[in-house]
Structures are given as C-alpha cells and as structure tokens.
Design an enzyme around this catalytic site. Structure first.
Site, PDB file in Angstrom:
ATOM      1  CB  SER A  20     -11.835  -1.316   3.602  1.00 29.45           C
ATOM      2  OG  SER A  20     -10.476  -1.664   3.566  1.00 29.45           O
ATOM      3  NE  ARG A  36      -3.600   2.179   2.648  1.00 34.23           N
ATOM      4  CZ  ARG A  36      -3.403   3.339   3.160  1.00 34.23           C
ATOM      5  NH1 ARG A  36      -2.181   3.830   3.381  1.00 34.23           N
ATOM      6  NH2 ARG A  36      -4.246   4.274   3.234  1.00 34.23           N
ATOM      7  CE  LYS A  79      -6.862   5.128   5.000  1.00 40.00           C
ATOM      8  NZ  LYS A  79      -8.143   5.539   4.955  1.00 40.00           N
TER       9      LYS A  79
HETATM   10  N1  3NM Z   1      -6.365   1.456   6.803  1.00 39.93           N
HETATM   11  P1  3NM Z   1      -1.683   0.924  12.208  1.00 39.93           P
HETATM   12  S1  3NM Z   1      -6.442   2.082   9.215  1.00 39.93           S
HETATM   13  C1  3NM Z   1      -3.991   1.425   6.251  1.00 39.93           C
HETATM   14  O1  3NM Z   1      -9.162   1.749   8.747  1.00 39.93           O
HETATM   15  C2  3NM Z   1      -5.062   1.431   7.193  1.00 39.93           C
HETATM   16  O2  3NM Z   1      -9.099   1.547   6.419  1.00 39.93           O
HETATM   17  C3  3NM Z   1      -6.991   1.599   7.717  1.00 39.93           C
HETATM   18  O3  3NM Z   1      -2.091   1.395  10.897  1.00 39.93           O
HETATM   19  C4  3NM Z   1      -8.641   1.732   7.595  1.00 39.93           C
HETATM   20  O4  3NM Z   1      -1.535  -0.492  12.045  1.00 39.93           O
HETATM   21  C5  3NM Z   1      -4.959   1.821   8.358  1.00 39.93           C
HETATM   22  O5  3NM Z   1      -0.308   1.653  12.311  1.00 39.93           O
HETATM   23  C6  3NM Z   1      -3.741   1.968   9.037  1.00 39.93           C
HETATM   24  O6  3NM Z   1      -2.496   1.298  13.219  1.00 39.93           O
HETATM   25  C7  3NM Z   1      -3.436   0.885  10.216  1.00 39.93           C
END
Ligand code: 3NM
Length: 216
Positions: free
Chosen positions: A109, A41, A139
C-alpha cells in the site's frame, strides 16, 4: 523479482457481510461475477482463523482468482500459492518476497510518495496500491486521500510495468474515473461485500473496469 501480479482488474478485499450471509458464499459469488483477485483481510482474526478461512475460500475459488492474505506471512506460507499484501508499517515487501519466493504475489500500500524511494521495496512488489483514493466509512484510520490527482501522479512515478491498483471509496459510480486516472484495477470492500447481490455487483464493476481500460 516481482512475481506474477495475477490479474488485478477487479480486486476484492474481504470485509463485513450482511447478517445471515456467509463470507465464503459472498466471495464465491463475487468471483463468479468477475472478481480477479481476492484479499483475505480480517485484522481481528488469529493466524489459525485466517488459515482455516483461507482454506475454505481457496477451495471455492480454485484457480479462478488470485488469492492474497493481508499482512500475515505465517498464514500466507501455510496456504500454498497465496500471496501477501502489506502496508508501509508492516513487514517489508523485500522480506515478504524472500519468504514467499519469486512466484508469489506481493503487494504494498502506498500512503506516502516517499515510499517510492525505497527501491528494494518497489522491486520486490508485484503491484502497488494507492490507498486511499477517497475517504471511506469502511476504514477511517487511513492516511490522507490521494484523490484522482494522486492516482495520476503515482501512475507517472511508478514503473510502467508495475500494476497500480486503487482502494478506498470506490463504487460502480466512480470506478471508471479511477481507471481513467491511471489505475490498472480497482479494489473494493463494501461495493461487493455489503451488496445484497455480490455476484451482480462484481459483474457490474468488472464491466465498468474493462470498458474503462479499453478506452485508455
Ligand atoms: N484499506 P471500501 S481503505 C481495506 O486506504 C482498506 O489502505 C484502505 O473499503 C487504505 O471499498 C480500505 O468499502 C477500505 O471503501 C476500503
């Protein structure tokens, strides 16, 4: 047809790595430590960039982990055997399935429970992702977090044979609770990519996830 979900127990989504680190090394170490699926990604990368990086990653990963592209069908088609992960505002999962074929991994998602009314989308998917479980600095433009109650609710609503993974704010400290709430796997960015030892971070997470799955 849903394709093969592969093994989604420990699902690494690529993100920023520490200065001086090489993402390909980080991913290879993480797969060595127990990551089962890798999603490339990079929202700023061109399709050509993604294909070049994807080639390097798949060469290092081999058959040890499932490989998935985020939201770039062209790149996924260029990398033989790669799957595709899409969000509710991206390509429809049924179109991804048509383009990539019955054997491809297609993930979607879940930001809103209403998405589950789209039966064609759900039927096209190899797995669904609760996103996000918790707020995350990685994010910040996410929809409202589902929390553990949201994971439980979605696990009840999603077809039992369709794997459900969870993303957002997951670490070794809370991964077991996500699996206990019904997730079949955990997706992480920073818990592995930001770690000074990605292989060890992956190993620890994998042990936690495996133990939590065995305890259900
Ligand atoms: N997508 P971490 S949250 C790439 O909610 C991504 O769709 C998300 O990062 C969504 O593991 C996210 O560092 C990042 O919390 C997750």
């Amino acid at each position: 047809m849903r394709g093969q979900a592969g093994d989604v127990r420990l699902y690494l989504v690529t993100g920023p790595v520490p200065p001086g680190a090489d993402l390909v090394d980080v991913v290879a170490d993480a797969v060595g430590g127990g990551v089962t699926t890798v999603q490339l990604r990079d929202k700023d990368a061109t399709t050509d960039d993604l294909v070049r990086l994807g080639e390097r990653l798949t060469e290092r990963i081999g058959t040890r982990a499932t490989f998935v592209l985020n939201d770039d069908l062209q790149a996924a088609r260029a990398l033989s055997g790669a799957g595709l992960h899409v969000g509710p505002d991206d390509l429809h999962p049924a179109r991804a399935r048509e383009a990539l074929g019955d054997d491809a991994v297609v993930g979607w998602s879940l930001h809103h429970v209403d998405q589950l009314k789209d039966e064609a989308a759900v039927a096209a998917c190899s797995y669904l992702a609760v996103s996000p479980v918790w707020p995350t600095p990685t994010k910040t433009d996410t929809t409202a977090p589902w929390g553990l109650d949201g994971v439980r609710r979605l696990r009840d609503l999603v077809p039992a044979d369709l794997p459900l993974v969870a993303i957002g704010g997951i670490s070794a400290a809370n991964a077991a609770s996500v699996v206990g709430a019904g997730a079949d796997g955990v997706c992480v960015v920073s818990a592995i990519c930001s770690s000074p030892d990605p292989g060890d971070a992956a190993h620890t997470l994998r042990e936690i996830v495996d133990a939590a799955l065995a305890a259900r």
